[in-house]
Design a protein around this motif. Structure first.
Motif, PDB file in Angstrom:
ATOM      1  N   ASN A1106      -9.265  21.005  81.518  1.00 27.09           N
ATOM      2  CA  ASN A1106     -10.085  20.428  80.446  1.00 27.09           C
ATOM      3  C   ASN A1106     -10.496  21.490  79.440  1.00 27.09           C
ATOM      4  O   ASN A1106     -10.545  21.240  78.233  1.00 27.09           O
ATOM      5  N   ASN A1109      -7.661  22.294  77.219  1.00 29.55           N
ATOM      6  CA  ASN A1109      -7.445  21.172  76.307  1.00 29.55           C
ATOM      7  C   ASN A1109      -8.357  21.251  75.092  1.00 29.55           C
ATOM      8  O   ASN A1109      -8.018  20.785  74.009  1.00 29.55           O
ATOM      9  N   LEU A1110      -9.523  21.867  75.274  1.00 27.70           N
ATOM     10  CA  LEU A1110     -10.508  21.938  74.190  1.00 27.70           C
ATOM     11  C   LEU A1110     -10.390  23.210  73.358  1.00 27.70           C
ATOM     12  O   LEU A1110     -10.933  23.280  72.253  1.00 27.70           O
ATOM     13  N   TYR A1113      -9.608  23.580  69.523  1.00 26.42           N
ATOM     14  CA  TYR A1113     -10.577  23.086  68.547  1.00 26.42           C
ATOM     15  C   TYR A1113     -11.671  24.092  68.227  1.00 26.42           C
ATOM     16  O   TYR A1113     -12.595  23.792  67.477  1.00 26.42           O
ATOM     17  N   SER A1130     -16.879  25.314  78.826  1.00 26.60           N
ATOM     18  CA  SER A1130     -16.603  23.888  78.600  1.00 26.60           C
ATOM     19  C   SER A1130     -17.686  23.236  77.759  1.00 26.60           C
ATOM     20  O   SER A1130     -17.399  22.438  76.862  1.00 26.60           O
ATOM     21  N   GLN A1134     -16.709  21.571  74.345  1.00 33.57           N
ATOM     22  CA  GLN A1134     -16.832  20.120  74.205  1.00 33.57           C
ATOM     23  C   GLN A1134     -17.587  19.757  72.937  1.00 33.57           C
ATOM     24  O   GLN A1134     -17.215  18.823  72.220  1.00 33.57           O
ATOM     25  N   TYR A1137     -15.345  20.225  70.077  1.00 29.62           N
ATOM     26  CA  TYR A1137     -14.313  19.179  70.059  1.00 29.62           C
ATOM     27  C   TYR A1137     -14.865  17.881  69.475  1.00 29.62           C
ATOM     28  O   TYR A1137     -14.228  17.269  68.596  1.00 29.62           O
ATOM     29  N   TRP A1138     -16.032  17.478  69.941  1.00 36.80           N
ATOM     30  CA  TRP A1138     -16.572  16.203  69.444  1.00 36.80           C
ATOM     31  C   TRP A1138     -16.987  16.299  67.974  1.00 36.80           C
ATOM     32  O   TRP A1138     -16.904  15.308  67.243  1.00 36.80           O
ATOM     33  N   ASN A1170     -14.176  10.775  79.578  1.00 37.74           N
ATOM     34  CA  ASN A1170     -13.648  10.975  78.227  1.00 37.74           C
ATOM     35  C   ASN A1170     -13.189   9.677  77.587  1.00 37.74           C
ATOM     36  O   ASN A1170     -13.383   9.460  76.384  1.00 37.74           O
TER      37      ASN A1170
END
Length: 1676
Positions: A1106, A1109-1110, A1113, A1130, A1134, A1137-1138, A1170
Motif C-alpha cells: 500500500n 502504491n501511494l 503521489y 503510510s 495517504q 494521495y487523497w 479503500n
C-alpha cells in the motif's frame, strides 16, 4: 540629580566617535541617557501557576533593592507562589549584598546585565531546606493476628535554586560565592509490629469421654450409629466408611481440630478415637517500613558572557542526603498448638488405654501387622487392603512453631516505591536561549542607538550577500535542471523500444546504428525484433569495430534473463525435517508458545518450591561424586566398553537399541562371544571393576557387581552389560556436570566486584591458565604465518568456533614436495590449535565441600534462573542440551553458552538483558526462504554454464583489481576513489568466491552503464549488509545482476531486504516489482533501503505494498519522509494521495478544505477500506450543486462517526443529488445544504412529496440539524456491558448533573459574573455606565467569554469550593467549543470527561473510534489546567504528538488551548533546550513514550535538569492498547559522550572494519587476528610504512641512518615530494634512486582512513595502539 556613570560616559563617547559635528539629534541623545539611567521597577508576573519577581533598571545596587524584595517575598511569596527573582540591569548590576538562606532558600536567581561588578565579597546561599519531619513508630496490631500499620515515607528535602548570570562583562567575579546544596530528606516511619497469632485449642480427656463416650464398656447397651452420626455432624467429613457394625470416619472441625474414629466388630468389639487439637494461627505481619525522603537536587549555576565565556565564580553544590529508610515491623509469633487426646479399647481389656492426659503431647496413629497391645481397624484391611491393620497411638512432645530468622521481620520495601511526598523534584530550569530571547529586547534600544552607523554598513553587506546567495542558488538550479535533463534523456533512451526497432529497420546495414545500440539494454521482446537484423548484418558486413563484437553477448544476456526468470519459483521438499536440519541460530525465532514450551523450567521458578527443588536436585547430583582416581577408572573403562564392536555396530549402539524381549540380541551376543578380541575387552572391563570394587567404596555402591553364576546365561549377561554401561555413563556425565558447574561458578564470580575469599585463589589460577593458553595460541599463529605463503585468516565468529586453515594455492617457485610438506604441517598445526583452544582446567580435581557449598548457596540466593551453574544443573536433571543465546545490535541471535552437551535433545533459549527467558524454535518460514534462495542460486549456476548465453566463465575475469578499475571508468572521476574502496569489499578475498564484480562488468560492457554513482554505492552497501548481517550467499546478487535490467537492481535489493525483515517468502513479489518500477525517483528508493535498515518493526507485505502504491503521489519532497519512520509513511502518503484525488475531481476545494477533507478520508480509509472511500469520492464528484464546505462537512460526519459509512447512505446521497439536479438543471452555482433546502422551499412548482423527501434526506445525511445522542441510553448501555462499581457509583450522579447544568443555572458562572460586575462597579467611579454581564449572554461572544475564563483563573480557589464545580466548568468549556467550532460536545464526550474527573483512581476509558478522543483529552486538559495542574499526554507516535500540540482545526485543538490560556507543546525534538523549555513552561506536554522515557532518564539518572518541577501528577495515555503491544516500538537507547572521544572515531572505524572482514582462507588469518598485523596496518595508515622486503638491504640502512624511517619501517620525515630528499642520500645507481622516489611519493599520496590530532603522532605514544589491539582481541 542623577550622575552619569563612567560606563555610560564611555558608551556615549564610543557612540559619537567618528560622527560629523551635530549629526546626531538631541532627542536621541536624551533617549540614550534615559535608557541607561532608567529608574528601578519591581514587577510580579504570573507564569502559569507560579510567579516571578522582575527588577528592571539602568543601574541596580543590590544592597538597596534586595531588602525591598525580601519584604515582598515575606508578604506575598506564599500566596502568589513566587519562586524566582530576575534582575535586568540595562547598564550595570552591583553585587554588594548577601542572599541569606533564611530568605532565599530554593529560589531561582536570574541576572542579565551589560556589566556586573561584585564590589565586595558576597555569598548567595540558595540551598534547599532540609526536612525536619520525624515520626514515632507506627501502631502495632491490636488483637490476635492483626497486621501492624505500614510506616509512612519521609519528606523529601527541598531542592536548591538555580543561578544564571548573563553579562557582557563581569568584574571581581571571584568575590562571589554561590552555594546550591539540596536539602536533606527526613527518615521514614518504622512499621508497626504484628500481633501474635491465636493459640490452638484441644480438649480434655473428661470432656472427650463426656462428648464421645467409649462404647466398649456398654457393649450391649450402646447405640453405635448415634456416636458415628454425632461425629459426622461436627464438621467436614474427609473419610467415611460403614460396613455392618464396623465404622471408620475422619472429620475436620471448623476450628481446625480433627477427629479420627474407628470401631470394628467382626468377633470382638475394638475401637479407638483420636482427637487432634488445632494448630496455632499465624501472627500478624509487621507493617512495611517507610522509606526515607529523597535528598533535594543540587542547583545549577551558569555565569557566562554572550560569547559563553565563563567567569570565575566560586560554586558549591551537592545533592541532599537521602533520609534513612526505617525498619519494617516485626511479625507476630505463631500461636501455640493445641494438644491431642485419644484412647484405644478392646472388649476384653480391663480398661481403655488413654493418651495425652497431660495436655502436652502430640499424638499420631501407628499401624502394624502385629496385634500385640493394639486394636483392629477394619477400614484399613477391607478398604485399603493393608495387612498393617492393628492400631495404637504414639505420643510425642508437643512442639510449637517458631518464626525463622527470615520471617521475623517484614520484607523491606524497594527504593523505587516512594510515595509522592517523598520524591524530590528540581526547581524550574532556566534556559539561556529562552532568557536571552525574552529579555534581550530590553537591551535592543541601547544597542540600536549605539550602533546606527554599524547597522547601515551591515545592511549594505547583507544586501550584497543576499544577491550573492541568489546568484549561487540560480546557478545551482540551472545545473540541477541540466542533470535532470541528462537523466531523462538516458532513461528515455533505455526504455524506448519502438525507437530502437525503427532505427534498425531503417538502417540495418549501417554500423553506426549498431554502435549506438551498444549502450542500450535489450528485453526479451526487443531481442526477437533486433537479433534477426543483426544476423543479416553480421553475414554481409565485416565487423571491424570492438563495440559491435559485444552485441552477440548482449543478445545472449537478454536470452539468459528470459530463461532464468521463467525458472524462478522452485519446489521445496516438504518432507524435509526442518527442525533437525536447521539448528543454527540463523534460523531460530522466539516461540509463540514460549511460556508453555518452558514448562520444565517452572519447578525452578516457583517461589515456594524453588529452593527445595534446587537443593534436592543438587544433592541428587552430588551422590554420584567420585574421586579423581575413580573417575579416571570410570572414563577409561567406559571408552573401552563403548568402542567394542558387535559386527558393524558398537556395543553402545547395541545397548541403546536393546530391548528385553528382543530375540536378535542373543544372536548378536553370540557374535560378540565368538570374537575373541572384542570379548576379551569385555572381560577386561569386568575384571577391572571386580578388582576396583574391593578397594573403592564409591564404585562399589555405584557400579553393579560381577557375578559369574548369574552371567552364565545370556539374559543375565545382557542385563549386566546394560546396567554396567548405564552406570558408567551416569557416573561420567554427572561428574562432568559437577566440574562444569564449578567452572561456571568461577566464571560468574569473575564478574563480581567482591567474590568470596575462597573463590579468589581459583580466579588467580584461571587467569594464569588463560594467559599461558593465550601465549601458546600466539606462538602457534606465528608458526602458521611462517609456513603460509600468504597471511592466514580465521573466519570464526564465536568462542566455540575455530579457524579453518585452507591450504595455500600452488606457486611456481615452490616444488610439489615442499608444498605437500607444508600442507601436512599446517594440518597438524590446525589440530594442535583446535585442541589447545578446547583445553580447560580440570575442575574436577578442584572440587571440594567448600566449593560445592558456595555453589549451592549462590544458586539459592541468585534471583534469576539464567544463572549459569543453575542452568547446568537443570539441564542435567532433564537430560537436555541447553544452548543459550543473546541478541546483537542487529537483532541477530548469537549462542554464548552451552549446557550439558551430552543431552540427547537440544533446547534453545534466549536470555534477555533483564534475565528474562524465552524459548526459541526453528523459524519454518525463514528456512523455506533460505532453501528457495539456495535452490535459485543452484539453478542459476547450472544454467549460466550454457555457452549459448555467452556469459563470462570463471577464468575470464580473474584479477579483481583490474575489474574494479574498469568498473570505475564508467563513472565520474570525482566518484571513482570512493567507489573503488566500496567495490574492493566485494572482491574474492573479502566476500569469498563470487562473480559479482565480473557480472557487473559484463553487463556494463554489453549494455552500457545506466546507473548513477549514488545508486552504485547503495547497491554495494546493501550487498555487504545482507551478506554480513543475514548471511546471504553473494551469488544471489550475481543472479540479480544478470537477470534484471540495471534500472531494477535497487528494486530487487529492496525486495530482498523486505524478505529478510519479514523472514519469509513474499506472496506477491511481482506486484511489488511493478509498484517499484512506477517510482522514478532513485533517491526515494535509496531512502526506502535506508529506512528498511533502520526499521526494527514487524513489516507486513500488504502495508508495504500500500505504501508503494501511494509513493508516486508524493509532492516531489522527501524531506518529511526522511524525518519519519517507515511505519509512519503510510499516514503521510495517504493524505497526499487523497489530496491528489480530490484536486482532480473539479470540486473547487480551497487549500484549507482540501487538506481537511483529505485528513478525514485517511481515517475513513483505515476504518472502511479503500473501495468504499473511492465510492464516496465518486458520489461527491457528481454533487455539482453542493459547495466544497458542505461536501467537507458531509465527509466529516463519517469521520466523526455520526453516520456509518455504507452503501445505503451513499445511495441516499445519490438520490438527493439526482432530485436536486432535476430541480436546478441550469444552475452553475454551488450552495450549502441549508441554502439548497431554502431554495427548494421557495420553488413554486416543486411537488410536496419531493420536498418532504429532500428534507428527510437532508436531515438524515447531516446536511441539516439533527438531534444529539441521549445520555440516558449511554448510561444504560455502559451498565449492561460493565461491572466496575468504582465507575458506576458516579454514573447516576453524572447523568443527573449533566442534565441539570445543561438546562439549569450554572453556579460557577453566576459567581464569576457577580465577581466581574462588582469589580467593574468599583473601577467605574465616574459612572460611565459600563456594560453589565449576565449569565445568559456572557458566553455568546469571545470577548465576554475570555473575561469569564480569566476571572475563573483568578478566583479558582473560591470556585473549587462550589459544589459540583467540575460540571459547571465543563458547561463553560462546552460553550467555548460551541462558539469556536459551531458544535458542542456530545454526551459521550461529556460522560467520559466527568468520569475521569470524578474517579480518584487511575481510569482505563474505552472510547469508540470516531467518538472524539482528541477533543475529550483537550477538554479534560483545559479543566485541569484551570485548577492549576499540569498534564502529560503520551501518544502512540511522534507524528500524533506534534499534530495534537501544534495543529489548528481540524487536525488539532490549538485554538481552544490558546483561548483558555493553556500553554501546550511537544517534546519530540532532538533539541534538549527546547524540550526543557516545554516541560517547564507548558501546562500540557505531548510526546511519544520513548521521548518521555528519554527525558525522565536524562533528568533522574544523568543529572540534566530537564523536567524541572514536573512530577507527572496527571498522565493521559492516548491509545493505551498500542502501548501494551510488545512490538519493539518502545525501545530506547541512551548514551553519553566521552570527552574528545570523537577524535578517535576514524581509528575505531578502521579497527572495526579490520576485524570484521570476512575470512574464507587461512592465508588471511594473521592479517585479521594477529595483534602485530593490526598494529602494523594502523601505523601504516597513520605514518606510512616501507616494508623491509620492498627495498634492498643497503637502501634500508641508508634510510635508517638518515632517520627517514624508524626501526619498524614507519616514515619519520613527511614530505609531499621526496625527490630532493632522496637525491641528498646519493645512491650509486640512478635506478635505485628513481624507484625509491616513486615508492616514497606513492606512500605520501596514499588514501588515509585514520585522521587523528597531532598529539597522537608522537612515536612515544604507541602504547594506546597496543592497548586498542589487545582490547580488540579480548572482545573477540
Amino acid at each position: 540629580m542623577n550622575m552619569i556613570s563612567p560606563t555610560v560616559q564611555e558608551k556615549l563617547v564610543e557612540f559619537n566617535k567618528g560622527l560629523p559635528a551635530q549629526s546626531y539629534p538631541e532627542t536621541q541623545l536624551l533617549s540614550l541617557i534615559n535608557f541607561y539611567l532608567k529608574p528601578i521597577e519591581i514587577n510580579t508576573n504570573k507564569l502559569g501557576n507560579r510567579s516571578v519577581v522582575e527588577i528592571f533598571g539602568g543601574i541596580i545596587y543590590m544592597s538597596k533593592i534586595v531588602p525591598k524584595i525580601e519584604q515582598i517575598l515575606q508578604d506575598e511569596g506564599r500566596e502568589k507562589r513566587i519562586d524566582e527573582v530576575r534582575f535586568i540591569a540595562l547598564c550595570m548590576l552591583d553585587i554588594d549584598y548577601d542572599l541569606k538562606n533564611s530568605h532565599w532558600h530554593g529560589f531561582n536567581i536570574f541576572v542579565m546585565a551589560a556589566k556586573v561588578n561584585v564590589s565586595t565579597k558576597c555569598e548567595w546561599n540558595l540551598s534547599g531546606v532540609s526536612s525536619r519531619k520525624h515520626y514515632e513508630k507506627a501502631s502495632s496490631g491490636s488483637s490476635c493476628g492483626d497486621d501492624g500499620q505500614d510506616g509512612k515515607d519521609g519528606y523529601c528535602g527541598e531542592s536548591s535554586g538555580n543561578v544564571m548570570i548573563l553579562a557582557e562583562e563581569m568584574q571581581n567575579a571571584h568575590n562571589l560565592a554561590v552555594t546550591l546544596n539540596g536539602g536533606d530528606g527526613s527518615g521514614g516511619q518504622e512499621g508497626g509490629d504484628g500481633a501474635n497469632g491465636q493459640d490452638g485449642t484441644g480438649t480434655t480427656m473428661s470432656e472427650l469421654n463426656k462428648e464421645y463416650s467409649n462404647p466398649t464398656p456398654w457393649l450391649f447397651n450402646h447405640n453405635f450409629a448415634t456416636l458415628f452420626n454425632k461425629i459426622s455432624s461436627k464438621g467436614k467429613v474427609e473419610t467415611r466408611w460403614k460396613k455392618h457394625l464396623n465404622r471408620y470416619i475422619e472429620v475436620k472441625l471448623h476450628n481446625g481440630q480433627k477427629i479420627i474414629y474407628s470401631l470394628s466388630r467382626y468377633w470382638d468389639l475394638q475401637c479407638y478415637l483420636l482427637y487432634k487439637g488445632s494448630k496455632g494461627e499465624q501472627g500478624g505481619r509487621g507493617g512495611l517500613n517507610g522509606l526515607g525522603g529523597d535528598g533535594g537536587f543540587q542547583g545549577e549555576c551558569l555565569v557566562v558572557s554572550k560569547e559563553n565565556k565563563s567567569f570565575p565564580v566560586h560554586i558549591k553544590s551537592a545533592k541532599g542526603s537521602k533520609g534513612q529508610n526505617a525498619k519494617p515491623g516485626r511479625t507476630g509469633e505463631y500461636g501455640k498448638n493445641g494438644w491431642d487426646v485419644g484412647y484405644t479399647d478392646y472388649q476384653y481389656w480391663g480398661r481403655a488405654h488413654e493418651f495425652g492426659t497431660g495436655h502436652n503431647q502430640r499424638l499420631s496413629m501407628n499401624y502394624s501387622a502385629s496385634s500385640s497391645d493394639r486394636v483392629y481397624c477394619g477400614y484399613r484391611y477391607d478398604v485399603l487392603g493393608s495387612s498393617a491393620c492393628y492400631a495404637t497411638i504414639n505420643a510425642s512432645v508437643l512442639e510449637h512453631r517458631k518464626l525463622t530468622d527470615s520471617e521475623k521481620l517484614r520484607e523491606t520495601r524497594k527504593e523505587g516505591e516512594r510515595r509522592k511526598k517523598a520524591v524530590a523534584t528540581r526547581k524550574n530550569v532556566m534556559l539561556q536561549k529562552a532568557m536571552e530571547k525574552t529579555y534581550g529586547k530590553y537591551f535592543e534600544t541601547g544597542d540600536c542607538l549605539m550602533n546606527t552607523v554599524a547597522e547601515m554598513r551591515a545592511e549594505n553587506m547583507m544586501n550584497f550577500n543576499m544577491m550573492h546567495r541568489k546568484a549561487k542558488k540560480a546557478f545551482e538550479e540551472v545545473e540541477s535542471l541540466k542533470e535532470r535533463s541528462r537523466e531523462k534523456v538516458s532513461r528515455y533512451r533505455i526504455y524506448e523500444v519502438t525507437k530502437k526497432d525503427k532505427a534498425v529497420q531503417n538502417n540495418p546495414d549501417d554500423a553506426s546504428v549498431w554502435i549506438k545500440l551498444c549502450d542500450e539494454e535489450f528485453s526479451i521482446d526487443e531481442l526477437r525484433k533486433v537479433e534477426r537484423h543483426f544476423n543479416n548484418f553480421q553475414t554481409q558486413q565485416k565487423i571491424d569495430r570492438a563495440e559491435i563484437t559485444w552485441i552477440p553477448r548482449k543478445f545472449g544476456l537478454a536470452r539468459f534473463c528470459g530463461i532464468i526468470n521463467d525458472a524462478y519459483q522452485l519446489e521445496i521438499n516438504q518432507n524435509k525435517n526442518l527442525n533437525n536440519d536447521f539448528n543454527s541460530e540463523k534460523y531460530l525465532k522466539i516461540s509463540e508458545q514460549s511460556y508453555s514450551d518452558l514448562e520444565w523450567l517452572r519447578e525452578f521458578q516457583d517461589e515456594t518450591l524453588q529452593n527445595r527443588n534446587i537443593e534436592d536436585t543438587f544433592h541428587d547430583l552430588c551422590q554420584y561424586q567420585l574421586s579423581t582416581s575413580d573417575l579416571n577408572i570410570v572414563e577409561t573403562n567406559y571408552k573401552k566398553l563403548v568402542s567394542i564392536k558387535i559386527g558393524a555396530e558398537t556395543l553402545e549402539e547395541f545397548l541403546n537399541s536393546w530391548q528385553t524381549d528382543d530375540n536378535q540380541s542373543f544372536a548378536k551376543l553370540s557374535t560378540l562371544k565368538g570374537n575373541k578380541t572384542e570379548w576379551g575387552k569385555v572381560l577386561e572391563v569386568f575384571d577391572s571393576f571386580r578388582k576396583t570394587n574391593l578397594t573403592s567404596e564409591a564404585l562399589k555402591k555405584s557400579v553393579p557387581l560381577y557375578d559369574e553364576k548369574e552371567l552364565k546365561n545370556d539374559n543375565g549377561l545382557l542385563k549386566y552389560l546394560f546396567d554396567l554401561w548405564n552406570s558408567l555413563y551416569t557416573l561420567k556425565t554427572t561428574n562432568t556436570t559437577l566440574a562444569k558447574m564449578i567452572e561456571w561458578l568461577i566464571i560468574e564470580n569473575d564478574k563480581c566486584k567482591n567474590p568470596p575469599s575462597q573463590i579468589q585463589e581459583y580466579l588467580k589460577l584461571e587467569k594464569k591458565f588463560m594467559d599461558a593458553k593465550s601465549n601458546s595460541l600466539n606462538n602457534l599463529l606465528l608458526a602458521i604465518q611462517c609456513l603460509s605463503h600468504r597471511l592466514p585468516k580465521a573466519s570464526w565468529q564465536h568462542s566455540y568456533e575455530y579457524p579453518n586453515f585452507f591450504l595455500p594455492k600452488k606457486t611456481q617457485n615452490i616444488s610439489e614436495d615442499m608444498q605437500h610438506i607444508d600442507n601436512k604441517l599446517l594440518e597438524k598445526l590446525y589440530n594442535i590449535y583446535t585442541n589447545k583452544q578446547n583445553e580447560t582446567i580440570d575442575w574436577h580435581k578442584k572440587i571440594d565441600k567448600i566449593l560445592l557449598d558456595i555453589c549451592l548457596k549462590q544458586m539459592l540466593s541468585n534471583k534469576t534462573i539464567a544463572y549459569a551453574p543453575l542452568l547446568e544443573l537443570i539441564a542435567w536433571k532433564h537430560g537436555l542440551n541447553i544452548r543459550t543465546y543473546q541478541k546483537t545490535n542487529y537483532a541477530q541471535l548469537v549462542c554464548n553458552r552451552e549446557h550439558f552437551v551430552c543431552g540427547k535433545q537440544i533446547v534453545h533459549i534466549l536470555i534477555s538483558d533483564d534475565q528474562r527467558i524465552e524459548n526459541l524454535v526453528v523459524d519454518q518460514e525463514f528456512v523455506k526462504l533460505d532453501l528457495t534462495r539456495q535452490n535459485l542460486v543452484s539453478e542459476f549456476q547450472s544454467k549460466r554454464l550454457n555457452k549459448n548465453y555467452l556469459l563470462p566463465d570463471e577464468n575470464e575475469y580473474t584479477d579483481d583489481k583490474l575489474v574494479i578499475y574498469k568498473l570505475c571508468q564508467y563513472f565520474n572521476e570525482d566518484d571513482q576513489d570512493e567507489l573503488e574502496s566500496r567495490l574492493e569489499k566485494l572482491a574474492t578475498n573479502c566476500t569469498g568466491k563470487n562473480s559479482i564484480l565480473s557480472s557487473l562488468l559484463h553487463c556494463f560492457q554489453c549494455n552500457g552503464c545506466h546507473l548513477q554513482s549514488n545508486e552504485m554505492m547503495v547497491f554495494v552497501n546493501t550487498i555487504l549488509e545482507c551478506w554480513t548481517v543475514f548471511d546471504i550467499n553473494p551469488n544471489l546478487f550475481d543472479y540479480i545482476i544478470l537477470s534484471r535490467s540495471q534500472s531494477q537492481l535497487v528494486d530487487e535489493l529492496i525486495l530482498i531486504k523486505l524478505e529478510n525483515l519479514m523472514r519469509k517468502i513474499l506472496r506477491d513479489k511481482e506486484k511489488l516489482r511493478n509498484l517499484l518500477r512506477q517510482i522514478t525517483d532513485t533517491s526515494v528508493k535509496a531512502l526506502i533501503l535506508q529506512k528498511l535498515h533502520e526499521s526494527q518493526l514487524n513489516i507486513h507485505e500488504e502495508s508495504f505494498s500500500n505504501m508503494l502504491n501511494l509513493l508516486p503521489y508524493i509532492k516531489n519532497n522527501t524531506i518529511l519522509l526522511k524525518q519519519l519512520d517507515l511505519s509512519e509513511w503510510s499516514l503521510t502518503l495517504q493524505e497526499t494521495y487523497w489530496q491528489h484525488v480530490l484536486s482532480n475531481g473539479g470540486l473547487g476545494f480551497t487549500d484549507e478544505n482540501l487538506e481537511q477533507c483529505a485528513f478525514y478520508l485517511v481515517k475513513l480509509d483505515s476504518l472502511y477500506g479503500n473501495e468504499l472511500v473511492k465510492h464516496v469520492i465518486n458520489v461527491i464528484k457528481e454533487a455539482t450543486l453542493f459547495s466544497a464546505e458542505t461536501l467537507s462537512i458531509f465527509v466529516h460526519r463519517f469521520y466523526a462517526e455520526d453516520m456509518e459509512l455504507c452503501g445505503d447512505i451513499l445511495d441516499d446521497f445519490g438520490v438527493l443529488n439526482f432530485k436536486l439536479s432535476n430541480l436546478f438543471e441550469k444552475s452553475n452555482k454551488r450552495y450549502s445544504g441549508q441554502e439548497l433546502l431554502e431554495l427548494c422551499q421557495q420553488k413554486a412548482d416543486i411537488v410536496t412529496k419531493d420536498l418532504s423527501q429532500i428534507q428527510d434526506l437532508m436531515t438524515k445525511l447531516g446536511l441539516s440539524e439533527s438531534n444529539n445522542r441521549d445520555i440516558d441510553r449511554l448510561v444504560q448501555m455502559i451498565t449492561k456491558s460493565h461491572e466496575d462499581d468504582n465507575v458506576f457509583k458516579h454514573l447516576s450522579k453524572i447523568r443527573d448533573l449533566l442534565k441539570r447544568t445543561a438546562d439549569g443555572e450554572n453556579l460557577v458562572l453566576k459567581y464569576i459574573v457577580d465577581v466581574i460586575n462588582r469589580n467593574d462597579k468599583t473601577i467605574d467611579t465616574e459612572n460611565t455606565g459600563s456594560k453589565i454581564l449576565t449569565c445568559k449572554t456572557c458566553c455568546h461572544n469571545e470577548k465576554d467569554l475570555k473575561r469569564i475564563i480569566n476571572a475563573i483563573r483568578s478566583n479558582i480557589e473560591e470556585v473549587k469550593h462550589i459544589e459540583n464545580c467540575n460540571y459547571y466548568i465543563l458547561h463553560i468549556v462546552n460553550q467555548c467549543i460551541l462558539l469556536k467550532r459551531h458544535f458542542s460536545l456530545r454526551d459521550t464526550q461529556k460522560l467520559v470527561v466527568m468520569l475521569m474527573l470524578s474517579n480518584q483512581r487511575s481510569l482505563l476509558s474505552q472510547v469508540a473510534t470516531g467518538e472524539g478522543k482528541t477533543l475529550i483529552i483537550t477538554t479534560l486538559c483545559i479543566i485541569k489546567c484551570l485548577y492549576g495542574e499540569k498534564l502529560d499526554i503520551v501518544t502512540s507516535c511522534s507524528v500524533l504528538a506534534k499534530r495534537d500540540a501544534e495543529s489548528e482545526p481540524p487536525k488539532g485543538n490549538k485554538d481552544l488551548y490558546e483561548f483558555f490560556g493553556v500553554t501546550v507543546g511537544h517534546i519530540c525534538s532532538e533539541d534538549i533546550d527546547h524540550r526543557a523549555q516545554t516541560f517547564n513552561r507548558c501546562d500540557v506536554v505531548y510526546g511519544d513514550l520513548s521521548s518521555f522515557q528519554r527525558d525522565y532518564l536524562l533528568d533522574r539518572f544523568y543529572g540534566k535538569n530537564i523536567l524541572g518541577k514536573r512530577n507527572f501528577e496527571n498522565v493521559i495515555v492516548d491509545e493505551v492498547d498500542s502501548m501494551l503491544l510488545d512490538n519493539g516500538n518502545n525501545m530506547l537507547y541512551l548514551s553519553h559522550d566521552i570527552p574528545n572521544m570523537e577524535k578517535l572515531q576514524s581509528l575505531f572505524i578502521f579497527i572495526w572494519r579490520s576485524v570484521n572482514q570476512p575470512a574464507n582462507s587461512s592465508d588471511n588469518f594473521n592479517k585479521i587476528y594477529g595483534n602485530a598485523a593490526i598494529k602494523q596496518s594502523i601505523i601504516e595508515d597513520i605514518y606510512g610504512m616501507i616494508m623491509r622486503d620492498e627495498v634492498d638491504a643497503d637502501v634500508w640502512q641508508a634510510l635508517l641512518k638518515s632517520k627517514t624511517i624508524g626501526e619498524d619501517g614507519r616514515i619519520l620525515i613527511h614530505l609531499k615530494d621526496y625527490t630532493a630528499h632522496v637525491k641528498q642520500l646519493q645512491f650509486p645507481k640512478q635506478k635505485t634512486e628513481n624507484r625509491l622516489i616513486f615508492l616514497l611519493n606513492i606512500i605520501s599520496n596514499r588514501q588515509r582512513f585514520i585522521k587523528l590530532p597531532s598529539e597522537f603522532y608522537n612515536s612515544s605514544n604507541n602504547i594506546w595502539i597496543s592497548s586498542l589491539t589487545m582490547r580488540k582481541m579480548r572482545y573477540l
